[in-house]
Scaffold this active site. Structure first.
Site, PDB file in Angstrom:
ATOM      1  N   TYR A  52       0.958  -1.100  -0.008  1.00  0.00           N
ATOM      2  CA  TYR A  52      -0.279   0.158   0.189  1.00  0.00           C
ATOM      3  C   TYR A  52       0.761   0.817  -0.253  1.00  0.00           C
ATOM      4  O   TYR A  52       1.966   1.944   0.577  1.00  0.00           O
ATOM      5  CB  TYR A  52      -0.860   0.167   0.899  1.00  0.00           C
ATOM      6  CG  TYR A  52      -0.339   0.179   2.606  1.00  0.00           C
ATOM      7  CD1 TYR A  52      -0.313   1.418   2.519  1.00  0.00           C
ATOM      8  CD2 TYR A  52       0.850  -0.863   3.385  1.00  0.00           C
ATOM      9  CE1 TYR A  52       0.451   1.685   3.935  1.00  0.00           C
ATOM     10  CE2 TYR A  52       0.675  -0.845   4.717  1.00  0.00           C
ATOM     11  CZ  TYR A  52       1.064   1.047   5.136  1.00  0.00           C
ATOM     12  OH  TYR A  52       1.265   0.883   5.999  1.00  0.00           O
ATOM     13  N   CYS A  53       0.115   2.549  -0.460  1.00  0.00           N
ATOM     14  CA  CYS A  53       0.624   3.703  -0.289  1.00  0.00           C
ATOM     15  C   CYS A  53      -0.187   4.126   0.051  1.00  0.00           C
ATOM     16  O   CYS A  53      -1.116   4.416   0.758  1.00  0.00           O
ATOM     17  CB  CYS A  53       1.169   4.264  -1.238  1.00  0.00           C
ATOM     18  SG  CYS A  53       0.245   4.112  -2.648  1.00  0.00           S
ATOM     19  N   ARG A  54      -0.214   6.313  -0.301  1.00  0.00           N
ATOM     20  CA  ARG A  54      -1.253   6.562   0.110  1.00  0.00           C
ATOM     21  C   ARG A  54      -2.480   6.568  -0.293  1.00  0.00           C
ATOM     22  O   ARG A  54      -3.946   6.337   0.397  1.00  0.00           O
ATOM     23  CB  ARG A  54      -0.577   8.162   0.639  1.00  0.00           C
ATOM     24  CG  ARG A  54      -1.626   9.175   0.564  1.00  0.00           C
ATOM     25  CD  ARG A  54      -0.532  10.360  -0.047  1.00  0.00           C
ATOM     26  NE  ARG A  54      -1.342  11.030  -0.770  1.00  0.00           N
ATOM     27  CZ  ARG A  54      -0.510  11.780  -2.062  1.00  0.00           C
ATOM     28  NH1 ARG A  54       0.839  11.774  -1.184  1.00  0.00           N
ATOM     29  NH2 ARG A  54      -0.993  12.016  -3.070  1.00  0.00           N
ATOM     30  N   PHE A  56      -3.965   3.910   1.598  1.00  0.00           N
ATOM     31  CA  PHE A  56      -3.558   4.281   3.090  1.00  0.00           C
ATOM     32  C   PHE A  56      -5.020   5.787   3.794  1.00  0.00           C
ATOM     33  O   PHE A  56      -5.638   5.798   4.665  1.00  0.00           O
ATOM     34  CB  PHE A  56      -1.736   4.691   3.860  1.00  0.00           C
ATOM     35  CG  PHE A  56      -2.684   4.758   5.333  1.00  0.00           C
ATOM     36  CD1 PHE A  56      -2.403   4.108   6.553  1.00  0.00           C
ATOM     37  CD2 PHE A  56      -2.247   6.237   6.191  1.00  0.00           C
ATOM     38  CE1 PHE A  56      -2.548   3.529   7.840  1.00  0.00           C
ATOM     39  CE2 PHE A  56      -1.870   6.090   7.567  1.00  0.00           C
ATOM     40  CZ  PHE A  56      -2.037   4.765   7.901  1.00  0.00           C
TER      41      PHE A  56
END
Length: 103
Positions: free
Chosen positions: A65-67, A94
């Site tokens: 995952y990332c932002r 996120f």
């Protein structure tokens, strides 16, 4: 690579004994909060990021995952090209995560 909804990604992760959780955001973003047990591997490190991936066990299942889901999607594509068979991208990242967080 599979783009998974928040709910499906969380369900798979919860029931996976072979799971590794990777956060590909910057160290600063990671410091502002992350999903518990995540390993921070900043995709912006370029070749150093690839070296970090090379050190991983390809038999594991990777939840990435990332932002917002863009960088983690790229990371999953890179992982697939490197021979990782199970890399799951968290759609929405996120910023839309409603599960447990460490802050």
């Amino acid at each position: 690579m599979a783009d998974l909804t928040q709910e499906l990604w969380a369900d798979k992760l919860k029931n996976d004994d072979n799971a590794v959780l990777i956060d590909v955001r910057t160290e600063e973003e990671f410091g502002e909060g992350y999903i518990p047990n995540a390993i921070n591997m900043n995709i912006f490190k370029g070749q150093a990021f690839v070296y970090e991936l090379e050190a991983l066990d390809k038999s594991k299942n990777y939840y990435v995952y990332c932002r917002s889901g863009g960088r983690s999607g790229q990371a999953c594509e890179i992982m697939n090209q490197m021979g990782f068979e199970n890399a799951y991208n968290l759609m929405g990242g996120f910023s839309e995560w409603t599960g447990e967080k460490t802050i």
